[in-house]
Design a protein around this motif. Structure first.
Motif, PDB file in Angstrom:
ATOM      1  N   GLN A  27       8.340-111.968 -66.290  1.00 52.39           N
ATOM      2  CA  GLN A  27       8.193-111.032 -65.178  1.00 52.39           C
ATOM      3  C   GLN A  27       9.306-109.997 -65.279  1.00 52.39           C
ATOM      4  O   GLN A  27      10.493-110.343 -65.249  1.00 52.39           O
ATOM      5  N   ILE A  28       8.929-108.731 -65.442  1.00 52.48           N
ATOM      6  CA  ILE A  28       9.919-107.660 -65.509  1.00 52.48           C
ATOM      7  C   ILE A  28      10.392-107.371 -64.090  1.00 52.48           C
ATOM      8  O   ILE A  28       9.596-107.054 -63.217  1.00 52.48           O
ATOM      9  N   ARG A  29      11.693-107.519 -63.862  1.00 59.28           N
ATOM     10  CA  ARG A  29      12.256-107.316 -62.528  1.00 59.28           C
ATOM     11  C   ARG A  29      12.823-105.914 -62.350  1.00 59.28           C
ATOM     12  O   ARG A  29      12.773-105.364 -61.264  1.00 59.28           O
ATOM     13  N   ARG A  30      13.413-105.331 -63.423  1.00 58.49           N
ATOM     14  CA  ARG A  30      13.966-103.985 -63.355  1.00 58.49           C
ATOM     15  C   ARG A  30      13.648-103.262 -64.646  1.00 58.49           C
ATOM     16  O   ARG A  30      13.650-103.861 -65.719  1.00 58.49           O
ATOM     17  N   HIS A  31      13.401-101.961 -64.530  1.00 60.96           N
ATOM     18  CA  HIS A  31      13.128-101.128 -65.694  1.00 60.96           C
ATOM     19  C   HIS A  31      13.835 -99.797 -65.513  1.00 60.96           C
ATOM     20  O   HIS A  31      13.977 -99.302 -64.400  1.00 60.96           O
ATOM     21  N   ALA A  32      14.285 -99.228 -66.631  1.00 62.69           N
ATOM     22  CA  ALA A  32      14.875 -97.891 -66.618  1.00 62.69           C
ATOM     23  C   ALA A  32      14.546 -97.224 -67.949  1.00 62.69           C
ATOM     24  O   ALA A  32      14.438 -97.887 -68.978  1.00 62.69           O
ATOM     25  N   ALA A  33      14.373 -95.926 -67.897  1.00 67.62           N
ATOM     26  CA  ALA A  33      14.178 -95.154 -69.124  1.00 67.62           C
ATOM     27  C   ALA A  33      15.562 -94.892 -69.731  1.00 67.62           C
ATOM     28  O   ALA A  33      16.553 -94.761 -69.012  1.00 67.62           O
ATOM     29  N   ILE A  34      15.603 -94.818 -71.043  1.00 71.06           N
ATOM     30  CA  ILE A  34      16.846 -94.516 -71.749  1.00 71.06           C
ATOM     31  C   ILE A  34      16.635 -93.218 -72.524  1.00 71.06           C
ATOM     32  O   ILE A  34      15.715 -93.119 -73.326  1.00 71.06           O
ATOM     33  N   ILE A  35      17.473 -92.230 -72.252  1.00 75.03           N
ATOM     34  CA  ILE A  35      17.410 -90.960 -72.969  1.00 75.03           C
ATOM     35  C   ILE A  35      18.809 -90.655 -73.482  1.00 75.03           C
ATOM     36  O   ILE A  35      19.736 -90.465 -72.692  1.00 75.03           O
ATOM     37  N   GLU A  36      18.958 -90.650 -74.808  1.00 73.38           N
ATOM     38  CA  GLU A  36      20.236 -90.400 -75.469  1.00 73.38           C
ATOM     39  C   GLU A  36      21.362 -91.259 -74.898  1.00 73.38           C
ATOM     40  O   GLU A  36      22.472 -90.788 -74.659  1.00 73.38           O
TER      41      GLU A  36
END
Length: 89
Positions: free
Chosen positions: A67-76
């Motif tokens: 179960q994915i609890r937190r997600h964030a995009a990563i840019i550079e």
């Protein structure tokens, strides 16, 4: 929301993986299945992932293995947390 009773395992916030050119996602997740290829049941982990790795993780989530609890995009190397969805009244 992170469970308070489980230690966070996996990548540190300043891990080398965060700064690789192909890293696009950070995910914190809870492993639900004993047969999950990403770890043991009950582990709470953070990983920095490429597009392909994240797609595989989403597949495992649909199968009920984690179960994915937190997600964030990563840019550079920058962490951009997902914004909560706006509620319409």
């Amino acid at each position: 929301m992170k469970p308070l009773h489980l230690p966070l395992e996996g990548h540190d916030l300043l891990a080398v993986e965060r700064f690789k050119d192909d890293t696009r996602h950070m995910a914190e997740f809870l492993i639900l299945s004993t047969h999950c290829p990403l770890g043991r049941r009950g582990q709470y982990k953070r990983l920095f992932l490429t597009e392909d790795e994240y797609a595989r993780m989403r597949s495992l989530e649909r199968q009920g293995q984690l179960q994915i609890r937190r997600h964030a995009a990563i840019i550079e190397g920058h962490i951009l947390p997902d914004k909560p969805k706006k509620r319409r009244r």
